[in-house]
Design an enzyme around this catalytic site. Structure first.
Site, PDB file in Angstrom:
ATOM      1  CE  LYS A 281      11.435  76.744 -37.026  1.00 27.15           C
ATOM      2  NZ  LYS A 281      11.004  76.834 -38.426  1.00 27.15           N
TER       3      LYS A 281
ATOM      4  CB  SER B 129      16.908  74.979 -45.920  1.00 22.55           C
ATOM      5  OG  SER B 129      17.029  73.911 -45.007  1.00 22.55           O
TER       6      SER B 129
ATOM      7  CE1 TYR C 257      11.650  74.738 -45.634  1.00 19.64           C
ATOM      8  CE2 TYR C 257      13.531  73.457 -44.908  1.00 19.64           C
ATOM      9  CZ  TYR C 257      12.902  74.674 -45.063  1.00 19.64           C
ATOM     10  OH  TYR C 257      13.540  75.832 -44.664  1.00 19.64           O
TER      11      TYR C 257
END
Length: 313
Positions: A175, A112, A136
């Site tokens: 999401k 990411s 995250y």
């Protein structure tokens, strides 16, 4: 056999769909639970995440695997339980890397752009140290660091990490809060006839924060391209262009024929304001250098096709 973890998730379901369109069905989907809402996806086997981890202990099972597209993760950027991120994102992926090395299985995993943190410059893969701003991003950075160390000792390791930037496109509805601004703006207009964007931050004016928006089909195509290449490493997956939220909002309004809707600017929520990326832009020269030549979908074309599929306009 092809493994797609997170196969009922956003990017994972699009990978399965694209494989099906290529008449490929020898697929095993891994996810938390089987979902009836994805009956249109064709695959031979389904494993829960826990069940898959048990299967990985079997040499005969591992010998059947050709490639693993590892898209499954806890993708919330606001979660506070670090143990959850370490177990579900870092340790799970680390195990897949180890199994891939031991059994010569191609592994392509989702990293990411969040690993870069709150920088305001163009992001390059060799930009170290990484500086994630949330749990995250930290979990993804730990995986990337692990792969970097693996590649120092084994330059033929069949493993690729893809640092996705701001992905949007079909199947992201699940999401919810973490869905793209494109999806959320569309829902605001269709349900409440309004648009809300964040007020200015980090030196950016209202709605002028910029992101690199990349269409999910480009992410899928890049995954499938690496599958067939003897290439390893970590690569940015973005368009190489930074687009403001105001530009995105105007494009959404234009395609929905709602140009007269005014934009209201609201404060950034307190739980994310200190960890909010106001700017992202991928440097994709490394991706181009290894031979990926396909033209990426620009945000105007991507929004138009996405809204057409979403609302049949």
């Amino acid at each position: 056999m092809i493994i797609v973890t997170g196969g009922f998730g956003f990017i994972g379901s699009n990978i399965v769909k694209t494989l099906n369109n290529k008449n490929i069905f020898d697929i095993a989907v891994v996810d938390k639970k089987k979902k009836s809402s994805f009956k249109n996806l064709k695959f031979k086997k389904f494993f829960t995440t826990k069940g898959f981890q048990e299967k990985l202990k079997s040499k005969s099972f591992l010998n059947k695997i050709e490639v693993i597209f590892h898209q499954g993760a806890n993708s919330s950027t606001v979660g506070k339980n670090i143990h959850n991120y370490i177990n579900n994102n870092f340790l799970f992926t680390k195990n897949l890397i180890d199994k891939s090395l031991e059994n010569n299985i191609k592994l392509i995993y989702a990293s990411s752009a969040s690993v870069y943190g709150l920088k305001k410059n163009e992001f390059k893969e060799n930009l170290l140290p990484l500086s994630p701003a949330n749990n995250y991003g930290l979990s993804k950075a730990l995986v990337d660091y692990y792969l970097i160390n693996v590649l120092k000792n084994n330059n033929k390791a069949p493993i690729v990490g893809l640092r996705y930037f701001n992905v949007y496109g079909p199947n992201e509805f699940k999401k919810k809060r973490m869905a793209s601004v494109i999806y959320n703006l569309t829902q605001q207009i269709l349900r409440k006839n309004q648009i809300k964007l964040f007020k200015g931050s980090d030196g950016f004016k209202d709605g002028e924060q910029k992101r690199d928006f990349v269409h999910v089909q480009d992410c899928v195509d890049i995954n499938l391209w690496f599958w067939k290449k003897k290439i390893n490493g970590i690569f940015n997956v973005g368009t190489g262009s930074a687009v403001s939220f105001n530009q995105v909002a105007n494009e959404v309004k234009k395609n929905l024929k709602c140009k007269n809707i005014k934009t209201k600017y609201i404060p950034i929520p307190k739980d994310i304001i200190k960890k909010y990326q106001s700017y992202t832009k991928a440097n994709i020269s490394k991706l181009r250098k290894v031979g990926y030549k396909k033209k990426l979908i620009n945000y105007k074309r991507g929004i138009k096709s996405y809204l057409f599929s979403m609302n049949n306009i």
